[in-house]
Motif scaffolding. Structure first.
Motif, PDB file in Angstrom:
ATOM      1  N   VAL A 122       0.841  -1.202   0.000  1.00  0.00           N
ATOM      2  CA  VAL A 122       0.000   0.000   0.000  1.00  0.00           C
ATOM      3  C   VAL A 122       0.872   1.246   0.000  1.00  0.00           C
ATOM      4  N   ALA A 123       1.958   1.216   0.767  1.00  0.00           N
ATOM      5  CA  ALA A 123       2.853   2.374   0.822  1.00  0.00           C
ATOM      6  C   ALA A 123       3.454   2.673  -0.539  1.00  0.00           C
ATOM      7  N   GLY A 124       3.600   1.642  -1.384  1.00  0.00           N
ATOM      8  CA  GLY A 124       4.123   1.873  -2.725  1.00  0.00           C
ATOM      9  C   GLY A 124       3.228   2.760  -3.570  1.00  0.00           C
ATOM     10  N   PHE A 125       1.956   2.863  -3.199  1.00  0.00           N
ATOM     11  CA  PHE A 125       1.006   3.698  -3.950  1.00  0.00           C
ATOM     12  C   PHE A 125       0.808   5.073  -3.301  1.00  0.00           C
ATOM     13  N   ILE A 126       1.563   5.362  -2.230  1.00  0.00           N
ATOM     14  CA  ILE A 126       1.422   6.665  -1.556  1.00  0.00           C
ATOM     15  C   ILE A 126       1.670   7.845  -2.500  1.00  0.00           C
ATOM     16  N   PRO A 127       2.659   7.786  -3.421  1.00  0.00           N
ATOM     17  CA  PRO A 127       2.845   8.929  -4.331  1.00  0.00           C
ATOM     18  C   PRO A 127       1.604   9.274  -5.141  1.00  0.00           C
ATOM     19  N   ILE A 128       0.706   8.303  -5.325  1.00  0.00           N
ATOM     20  CA  ILE A 128      -0.544   8.611  -6.022  1.00  0.00           C
ATOM     21  C   ILE A 128      -1.511   9.283  -5.058  1.00  0.00           C
ATOM     22  N   GLY A 129      -1.605   8.742  -3.843  1.00  0.00           N
ATOM     23  CA  GLY A 129      -2.580   9.253  -2.887  1.00  0.00           C
ATOM     24  C   GLY A 129      -2.290  10.666  -2.422  1.00  0.00           C
ATOM     25  N   LEU A 130      -1.004  11.015  -2.307  1.00  0.00           N
ATOM     26  CA  LEU A 130      -0.638  12.335  -1.796  1.00  0.00           C
ATOM     27  C   LEU A 130      -0.250  13.308  -2.895  1.00  0.00           C
ATOM     28  N   ASN A 131      -0.355  12.904  -4.143  1.00  0.00           N
ATOM     29  CA  ASN A 131      -0.014  13.773  -5.265  1.00  0.00           C
ATOM     30  C   ASN A 131      -1.216  14.656  -5.587  1.00  0.00           C
ATOM     31  N   ASP A 132      -1.114  15.950  -5.272  1.00  0.00           N
ATOM     32  CA  ASP A 132      -2.262  16.844  -5.443  1.00  0.00           C
ATOM     33  C   ASP A 132      -2.203  17.649  -6.731  1.00  0.00           C
ATOM     34  N   SER A 133      -1.411  17.199  -7.710  1.00  0.00           N
ATOM     35  CA  SER A 133      -1.428  17.859  -9.014  1.00  0.00           C
ATOM     36  C   SER A 133      -2.668  17.418  -9.780  1.00  0.00           C
ATOM     37  N   ALA A 154       2.487   4.575 -15.935  1.00  0.00           N
ATOM     38  CA  ALA A 154       3.494   3.520 -15.831  1.00  0.00           C
ATOM     39  C   ALA A 154       4.493   3.827 -14.717  1.00  0.00           C
ATOM     40  N   ILE A 155       4.819   5.103 -14.541  1.00  0.00           N
ATOM     41  CA  ILE A 155       5.718   5.485 -13.443  1.00  0.00           C
ATOM     42  C   ILE A 155       5.090   5.135 -12.101  1.00  0.00           C
ATOM     43  N   LEU A 156       3.802   5.360 -11.978  1.00  0.00           N
ATOM     44  CA  LEU A 156       3.112   4.987 -10.741  1.00  0.00           C
ATOM     45  C   LEU A 156       3.194   3.478 -10.521  1.00  0.00           C
ATOM     46  N   GLY A 157       3.061   2.705 -11.592  1.00  0.00           N
ATOM     47  CA  GLY A 157       3.177   1.256 -11.478  1.00  0.00           C
ATOM     48  C   GLY A 157       4.566   0.821 -11.063  1.00  0.00           C
ATOM     49  N   VAL A 158       5.594   1.499 -11.588  1.00  0.00           N
ATOM     50  CA  VAL A 158       6.974   1.166 -11.218  1.00  0.00           C
ATOM     51  C   VAL A 158       7.206   1.429  -9.740  1.00  0.00           C
ATOM     52  N   LEU A 159       6.694   2.549  -9.240  1.00  0.00           N
ATOM     53  CA  LEU A 159       6.830   2.836  -7.803  1.00  0.00           C
ATOM     54  C   LEU A 159       6.103   1.791  -6.965  1.00  0.00           C
ATOM     55  N   ALA A 160       4.926   1.371  -7.427  1.00  0.00           N
ATOM     56  CA  ALA A 160       4.172   0.362  -6.681  1.00  0.00           C
ATOM     57  C   ALA A 160       4.903  -0.979  -6.673  1.00  0.00           C
ATOM     58  N   LEU A 161       5.711  -1.243  -7.707  1.00  0.00           N
ATOM     59  CA  LEU A 161       6.466  -2.494  -7.748  1.00  0.00           C
ATOM     60  C   LEU A 161       7.392  -2.641  -6.546  1.00  0.00           C
ATOM     61  N   LEU A 196      -6.943   5.363  -8.022  1.00  0.00           N
ATOM     62  CA  LEU A 196      -6.076   4.195  -8.120  1.00  0.00           C
ATOM     63  C   LEU A 196      -5.523   3.839  -6.743  1.00  0.00           C
ATOM     64  N   PHE A 197      -5.081   4.845  -6.010  1.00  0.00           N
ATOM     65  CA  PHE A 197      -4.542   4.611  -4.661  1.00  0.00           C
ATOM     66  C   PHE A 197      -5.625   4.111  -3.710  1.00  0.00           C
ATOM     67  N   VAL A 198      -6.772   4.767  -3.708  1.00  0.00           N
ATOM     68  CA  VAL A 198      -7.824   4.418  -2.752  1.00  0.00           C
ATOM     69  C   VAL A 198      -8.302   2.991  -2.969  1.00  0.00           C
ATOM     70  N   VAL A 199      -8.593   2.638  -4.221  1.00  0.00           N
ATOM     71  CA  VAL A 199      -9.157   1.316  -4.506  1.00  0.00           C
ATOM     72  C   VAL A 199      -8.148   0.216  -4.190  1.00  0.00           C
ATOM     73  N   ILE A 200      -6.904   0.389  -4.606  1.00  0.00           N
ATOM     74  CA  ILE A 200      -5.904  -0.653  -4.342  1.00  0.00           C
ATOM     75  C   ILE A 200      -5.617  -0.762  -2.850  1.00  0.00           C
ATOM     76  N   ALA A 201      -5.509   0.389  -2.165  1.00  0.00           N
ATOM     77  CA  ALA A 201      -5.242   0.341  -0.726  1.00  0.00           C
ATOM     78  C   ALA A 201      -6.363  -0.372   0.014  1.00  0.00           C
ATOM     79  N   VAL A 202      -7.592  -0.041  -0.302  1.00  0.00           N
ATOM     80  CA  VAL A 202      -8.729  -0.691   0.356  1.00  0.00           C
ATOM     81  C   VAL A 202      -8.754  -2.180   0.027  1.00  0.00           C
ATOM     82  N   ALA A 203      -8.522  -2.528  -1.255  1.00  0.00           N
ATOM     83  CA  ALA A 203      -8.564  -3.932  -1.657  1.00  0.00           C
ATOM     84  C   ALA A 203      -7.494  -4.750  -0.930  1.00  0.00           C
ATOM     85  N   LEU A 204      -6.294  -4.214  -0.809  1.00  0.00           N
ATOM     86  CA  LEU A 204      -5.222  -4.967  -0.157  1.00  0.00           C
ATOM     87  C   LEU A 204      -5.467  -5.109   1.346  1.00  0.00           C
TER      88      LEU A 204
END
Length: 1015
Positions: A445-456, A909-916, A465-473
């Protein structure tokens, strides 16, 4: 894990757990039916438009006295990113662009501050300035657009029918704003005969003043008649053009009819401000937006029913055509993603059944709908709709959420094979692996933090993407430790035969490979580091991308003529271009907007403001392949037949709009210098074969007619420059001086000269100017007339004149690659710029930088969170190093997934790489914990590493197979493809590295020697 055993607690409260499972499934199914449906998630358009008019001012006067003052004041706003404005003589339009991180209440406050600051300085602007006019609803989406055409009825009658339809549409539940497109306003023209006025000694202004006085609406009192109040009404107001024809006037003791000195006609505004056309026919458009937080599919059904009812009442001759149908697009998109989701579910279930067997696979398979049901409940109450991002997140999460259930089932099977009872086997997984599983889940879940806290804007677009994956995991962990044990006790047999005596061929082969990697540990480490170095080099050959083009079938054709062109010329050139669509089997329909850009029928649309030299065509093709064929033909047509006209043919964009992908901005203190440098820059980049036609957003000057008044002669004759300007304006353009109140419309009455006196520049010298006392003199008696060159429009950015040199790319190359190839030339050009001039990169590269900068800023928070969670679990710096050291090697798989298949590394794809990073560390931490458990049980360290790795091999491979195969359905999607390829490659390679590199590194770090007996 000591203390409360949730698995044991669940088995002691079986009825309650069964109730929770049934309730979750039912509630989840209901939530799924109630979830909103959208094509894309919403994001804020952080732009406000401020318009100011100063009729009669020159370009320089407007820039210096209006544009610059307003922009200077707006610089004080804390959330301002930059201002971008275009100024025309007498008109300034300023686009106030806020910082990309401005969201929510901060955005509303910023819009308020813009209004406040501009209104605060209004008293400093010149007299005669009109406005300001604000538009902070720039991002409103009108998803449903209808075109109404007329056959045998007038345009005014057609508009009456459209107004009837509009009133009916506004009563539809969920209807929001509506907008009429291309409805030409009616005008009553008084074409004055200046010669006739002069012969009668009548001043035109006196005639106008008399008409205004007759048509004025003024209070005429109330009579208190006993118990009644009786209002007094004075007649005389104009109801139609016939009332004007019947008027008798008395001016300067002369009595005459208005029709004696003016031709009275009723028509439409000339020239029109904008036009709307459907399939080449003049039309009126009705754009309909849905109210916020509505159900788009339900609204679409209600709107269709209402339109069917109301159009049945329209007379023959009124054609109703559907131009844009967002509910249908959303329904098709959602059904496509739902189909991909179901395919992913089937794939993951198949992996479970094939790898675990029928009964064990059934436990994992039942866990999937349980997790999804709970996720749907959270989505409903969090206001997350089903759209491109949330459905893609569900598909990505599918392969990850079965990991915990697989670990639980695998542990139960191993304990049953060891001879434990069914209940003991079901509770053992919690005591042995629950905490490592939770740690791995939190790290993922922490791997998806850059999506959740990215306010651009890009982060806002992908937030779900962050909310759904975090909740699912997180839910998957709860299901694995609470629901899965009960399912296992119910479905699995009471005992299972041991299989340890004779391992399978695959297990034996893997063990041999593992022992080789551990024995040749330094070679293993060196090979992995070498592959990592090669992948870093290979990443330099992976093209960069912001967001891909949309997979919708529409094409946009932007046509920009020279900026002194009339709207009539723009319409004529667009008519010529639209002939290419007639009879084209790949084209379903098209609509065109003359004098403005298309209404925002699609949120990421790069909407264009009104300008007479601009037009836009929306072409709906019959599919993606047809779209590319039509695009190629239109590009050829524009290049061969429309030389000198900027024609851009492009599909819709995904994510925040960018416009032309390759852009460079030249800014400087003076207009002429900026123009010269922009021309030089175009020459620098023009020879790049990857770029299409080079264009400027402004550059070419236009002709103006200058009337220089001899002030001495003017004063001698008793006229002023203002008198002359007023006469010229009234003669050439005409001015509205009163209105006819016709039903729900207000029809302007415009006074102007006759056509032969206003349409020819040569007749200006003979224009008659009335003097006091009734005498007239020609204009040339007090002024000289000559031509000059002047910029018709000037664009500025952050208060500096700025020319944007832009181009589209040719072929499949990405804009970032082109910009990289041009970097040396651009750097050399920038170095020779004069002082106070600057060159900036815009377009897709700049937008990608804005989207990625917040990610870079949040990555340290992500890493700190991961390390903290890992340290709580591992309680050892050495083990922390071992677990984290595997993560960078996932880059090898990313490059292998992207480079051979020609996939770009985009924002998603960059978000996916970070989540990896989190996914890789998840497997590593559970493996290290397994080694610790074996060592604690008294097993020799080498054997502990081997046995733990062999034991974890099966669930790790199963999870990798489920995660990678589950993403195959979205690998074919334009939006998700690059991310799917990156994650599939990363997961597969990371799995191999976890099972080989980590054990080799472990025995190397702790200097573990292989026992001789083992050899």
């Amino acid at each position: 894990m000591n203390g409360l055993n949730l698995s044991d607690w669940a088995l002691r409260h079986r009825s309650f757990i069964w109730y929770l499972m049934i309730a979750a499934v039912i509630a989840g199914a209901l939530s799924y039916t109630r979830l909103g449906r959208e094509e894309d998630p919403s994001f804020d358009i952080k732009t406000m438009v401020v318009q100011v008019q100063w009729p009669g001012a020159t370009l320089d006067e407007t820039i210096n006295q209006v544009t610059d003052r307003v922009e200077k004041e707006l610089q004080q706003i804390a959330t301002l990113d930059y201002t971008r404005s275009y100024t025309k003589p007498g008109s300034a339009t300023i686009m106030v662009n806020l910082k990309d991180t401005t969201n929510g209440r901060a955005l509303s406050d910023a819009f308020y501050q813009i209004r406040k600051h501009v209104n605060d300085i209004w008293y400093t602007l010149p007299s005669g300035v009109q406005g300001p006019y604000f538009n902070d609803e720039f991002g409103d989406v009108y998803g449903n657009v209808y075109a109404f055409t007329a056959d045998g009825i007038s345009f005014r009658q057609l508009r009456d029918y459209v107004e009837v339809v509009r009133n009916r549409v506004l009563s539809v539940p969920g209807a929001g704003k509506t907008q009429i497109l291309g409805a030409l306003d009616e005008v009553i023209y008084l074409d004055f005969d200046t010669g006739r006025l002069s012969s009668l000694g009548v001043d035109r202004q006196s005639v106008i003043a008399s008409l205004q006085a007759q048509n004025a609406v003024s209070a005429s009192g109330v009579v208190q008649a006993g118990e009644d109040r009786v209002s007094v009404r004075v007649g005389g107001g104009f109801k139609s053009e016939d009332d004007l024809r019947a008027i008798n006037l008395r001016v300067n003791d002369r009595f005459f009819r208005l029709s004696d000195v003016a031709t009275i006609t009723r028509g439409y505004e000339d020239p029109p401000s904008s036009l709307f056309r459907y399939d080449g026919q003049p039309a009126i458009g009705l754009a309909v937006a849905m109210a916020p937080n509505g159900n788009l599919l339900q609204f679409g059904e209600d709107l269709k029913a209402a339109m069917k009812d109301v159009t049945a009442t329209l007379p023959i001759g009124v054609g109703v055509h559907l131009v844009s149908d967002q509910p249908a697009v959303v329904e098709e998109a959602i059904s496509g993603f739902t189909r991909a989701l179901m395919e992913a579910v089937i794939i993951v279930m198949a992996v479970s059944f094939v790898s675990l067997g029928l009964r064990a696979g059934l436990v994992v398979a039942i866990s999937i709908p349980l997790v999804l049901a709970i996720v749907f409940i959270v989505m409903e109450y969090s206001g997350i709709s089903l759209q491109r991002i949330s459905l893609g997140a569900l598909i990505i999460a599918l392969g990850l959420l079965v990991d915990d259930a697989m670990i639980t089932v695998e542990m139960m099977i191993s304990r049953l094979e060891a001879g434990d009872t069914l209940r003991k086997a079901a509770t053992y997984a919690f005591t042995s692996t629950a905490m490592p599983m939770l740690t791995g889940t939190l790290v993922t879940v922490a791997g998806f933090i850059p999506i959740g806290l990215n306010d651009s804007s890009a982060g806002q677009y992908t937030f779900t993407l962050f909310v759904v994956i975090a909740v699912a995991l997180l839910v998957s962990w709860i299901v694995a430790v609470v629901f899965a044990p009960l399912l296992g006790v119910t479905i699995l047999p009471r005992s299972m035969k041991r299989h340890d005596e004779k391992p399978s061929r695959f297990t034996a082969a893997f063990k041999a490979l593992l022992l080789g990697a551990m024995r040749w540990r330094w070679l293993t480490i060196a090979v992995c580091l070498g592959l990592l170095a090669a992948s870093v080099v290979g990443m330099g050959h992976v093209q960069q991308q912001f967001f891909p083009s949309s997979d919708r079938p529409e094409l946009l054709v932007d046509m920009t003529l020279p900026q002194n062109s009339t709207i009539a010329e723009t319409k004529a050139r667009m008519d010529d271009f639209e002939k290419a669509f007639v009879g084209d089997d790949d084209v379903e329909r098209w609509s065109s907007y003359v004098g403005q850009g298309a209404v925002r029928f699609y949120l990421p649309l790069d909407q264009q403001l009104s300008n007479p030299f601009f037009g836009q065509i929306v072409v709906v093709t019959k599919g993606l392949e047809a779209r590319e064929r039509v695009r190629a033909r239109l590009d050829t047509l524009a290049r061969d037949k429309f030389v000198g006209i900027d024609v851009l043919v492009h599909p819709l964009e995904l994510g925040p709009p960018v416009g032309r992908p390759v852009q460079y901005r030249v800014s400087g203190p003076d207009i002429q210098g900026v123009r010269e440098q922009a021309i030089k820059l175009a020459g620098v980049i023009a020879d790049d074969p990857s770029l299409g036609t080079i264009t400027y957003d402004w550059n070419e000057p236009g002709r103006v007619l200058r009337v220089e008044v001899d002030q001495n002669k003017a004063r001698l004759l008793g006229v002023t420059s203002q008198d002359i300007a007023s006469i010229l304006n009234g003669t050439l353009a005409g001015s509205a001086f009163t209105q006819v109140r016709d039903d729900i419309y207000l029809v302007n009455v415009v006074g102007r000269a006759q056509a032969d006196q206003r349409d020819s520049l040569e007749t200006l010298e003979n224009l008659q100017i009335s003097l006091t006392g009734g005498t007239v003199v020609p204009l040339r008696a007090v002024a000289t007339i000559g031509y000059a060159m002047e910029q018709p429009i000037v664009w500025r950015r952050s208060r500096l004149p700025t020319v944007t040199v832009s181009a589209a790319v040719v072929g499949d190359i990405q804009p970032a690659t082109v910009v990289q190839h041009l970097q040396a030339k651009i750097a050399a050009f920038s170095a020779q710029l004069p002082p106070y001039f600057k060159l900036e990169v815009g377009g897709a590269v700049e937008a990608a930088g804005k989207g990625q900068s917040p990610i870079v800023a949040i990555v340290p928070i992500m890493l700190l969170t991961m390390l903290t969670v890992l340290m709580i679990q591992l309680q050892s710096f050495q083990k922390l190093f071992l677990v984290v050291s595997v993560a960078p090697l996932g880059l090898i798989g990313v490059v292998l997934g992207l480079l051979p298949f020609g996939q770009p590394l985009g924002f998603v794809a960059i978000l996916g790489v970070l989540a990896l990073i989190g996914i890789i560390i998840r497997n590593s931490v559970i493996l290290v914990k397994q080694i610790e458990d074996h060592e604690r049980e008294g097993m020799e360290r080498w054997a502990a590493v081997v046995n733990a790795t062999v034991h974890r091999m099966r669930p790790i491979l199963l999870t990798a197979a489920a995660a990678s195969l589950g993403m195959i359905p979205i690998a074919r999607e334009v939006f998700w493809g690059p991310m799917a390829y990156a994650m599939i490659g990363g997961i597969l390679v990371a799995t191999l590295l976890t099972l080989l590199f980590l054990p080799a590194l472990y025995v190397t770090w702790y200097r573990v020697k292989e026992p001789k007996a083992a050899g």
